[in-house]
Design an enzyme around this catalytic site. Structure first.
Site, mmCIF file in Angstrom:
data_model
loop_
_atom_site.group_PDB
_atom_site.id
_atom_site.type_symbol
_atom_site.label_atom_id
_atom_site.label_comp_id
_atom_site.label_asym_id
_atom_site.label_seq_id
_atom_site.Cartn_x
_atom_site.Cartn_y
_atom_site.Cartn_z
ATOM 1 N N SER A 114 0.832 -1.192 0.000
ATOM 2 C CA SER A 114 0.000 0.000 0.000
ATOM 3 C C SER A 114 0.871 1.248 0.000
ATOM 4 O O SER A 114 1.688 1.431 -0.899
ATOM 5 C CB SER A 114 -0.953 -0.054 1.203
ATOM 6 O OG SER A 114 -2.004 0.864 1.076
ATOM 7 N N ASP A 138 -0.415 -4.771 -3.757
ATOM 8 C CA ASP A 138 -1.713 -4.143 -3.933
ATOM 9 C C ASP A 138 -1.649 -2.616 -3.901
ATOM 10 O O ASP A 138 -2.399 -1.964 -3.174
ATOM 11 C CB ASP A 138 -2.705 -4.639 -2.875
ATOM 12 C CG ASP A 138 -4.127 -4.691 -3.431
ATOM 13 O OD1 ASP A 138 -4.359 -5.463 -4.374
ATOM 14 O OD2 ASP A 138 -4.989 -3.941 -2.946
ATOM 15 N N HIS A 263 -7.078 -6.251 0.135
ATOM 16 C CA HIS A 263 -5.992 -5.275 0.034
ATOM 17 C C HIS A 263 -4.791 -5.677 0.886
ATOM 18 O O HIS A 263 -3.647 -5.522 0.461
ATOM 19 C CB HIS A 263 -6.509 -3.901 0.453
ATOM 20 C CG HIS A 263 -5.482 -2.825 0.425
ATOM 21 N ND1 HIS A 263 -4.738 -2.524 -0.702
ATOM 22 C CD2 HIS A 263 -5.055 -1.967 1.398
ATOM 23 C CE1 HIS A 263 -3.907 -1.523 -0.439
ATOM 24 N NE2 HIS A 263 -4.080 -1.178 0.824
#
Length: 283
Positions: A114, A138, A263
């Site tokens: 992230s 992700d 995620h």
């Protein structure tokens, strides 16, 4: 229970040998950046996402069984809180670069999730760092600045209240797993309630990072090392269109889909991620 005992208990629950792990250094030492050091002579560096901390990688690292450093990003975990304008991608990458120069003496695989993936892009593009492979979990530069619209997270409460606040946002996550992660990412206040270790001003400075989006895309395009983007098969934050755009900037990159994961790929599919990291590093 201190955080090293927590890792030992986690290792016992997984049925693996407990590794040697140290916490160092943090505020007042070096540049205020803290990290968890797994064994010696690291071959991996891990950077977590916003509102998380270095412990988010525990499940992967216990399965990976490789020497590594997992840093707490500035304003997170045990690292120093900064003035909000300093929570930029470029400044965070610079602070981490200083720590890497201090801590590593050999080539390493850089893994970011992230926000940590976007900091990793800026870090890998800096000259003089021996990054030999980049793995992004992700995240693409499209997401920079988007967290400004995220709903506010409850910052103070009991442990159950803070876990419940996160569980509402990720209902598919196992609550026991969330409890493990939250318990390491909070501290007790003088009134007996708990608060997150991460600086709430970090989320409020999303626009600072959003303004850096062109530079992060340029950093991606400048890289000539192997790049792997791993997307959770249930994630809604990285779309097929984003991947196509990502590959236009880095045509030599490869994309993989992690099964049964959203995620937070590294916690939803810790065994799969550990196995893939081992295979990529050995390639």
């Amino acid at each position: 229970m201190n955080e090293i005992s927590h890792i030992k208990d986690y290792a016992h629950a997984l049925g693996v040998a407990a590794p040697a792990v140290q916490r160092r250094p943090g505020p007042g030492g070096a540049n205020g950046l803290s990290g968890l050091y797994w064994e010696t002579h690291p071959r991996f560096v891990f950077l977590h996402g916003a509102s998380l901390d270095a412990h988010t990688w525990d499940g992967v690292l216990l399965r990976l069984r490789e020497a590594a450093v997992a840093y707490d990003l500035p304003g997170h975990g045990h690292s120093l809180h900064l003035p909000p304008p300093d929570y930029s991608i470029s400044n965070m990458a610079g602070l981490i670069a200083e720590a890497v120069h201090r801590d590593l003496q050999q080539d390493f695989t850089l893994v970011g999730h992230s926000l940590g993936a976007l900091v990793s892009l800026a870090l890998a593009a800096r000259r003089g760092l021996p990054v030999n492979r980049l793995v992004l979990l992700d995240a693409t530069p499209h997401g920079l600045g988007g967290s400004a619209n995220d709903p506010k997270i409850r910052h103070v409460g009991t442990l159950d209240e803070l876990v419940d606040a996160i569980h509402v946002r990720v209902p598919d996550r196992d609550r026991k797993s969330l409890l493990r992660g939250v318990s390491r990412n909070v501290r007790e206040r003088s009134d007996g309630l708990l608060e997150w270790r991460w600086d709430p001003r970090f989320r409020d400075s999303a626009a600072v990072r959003g303004a850096e989006k062109p530079q992060v895309w340029d950093a991606l395009a400048s890289l000539d090392i192997p790049i792997t983007l791993i997307r959770g098969d249930r994630s809604k934050l990285v779309t097929d269109e984003m991947i196509e755009d990502f590959l236009r900037h880095a045509p030599h990159a490869t994309v993989e889909i992690a099964p049964k994961s959203g995620h937070n790929v590294h916690t939803d599919a810790a065994t799969w991620v550990a196995e893939r990291l081992a295979a990529l590093a050995a390639a």
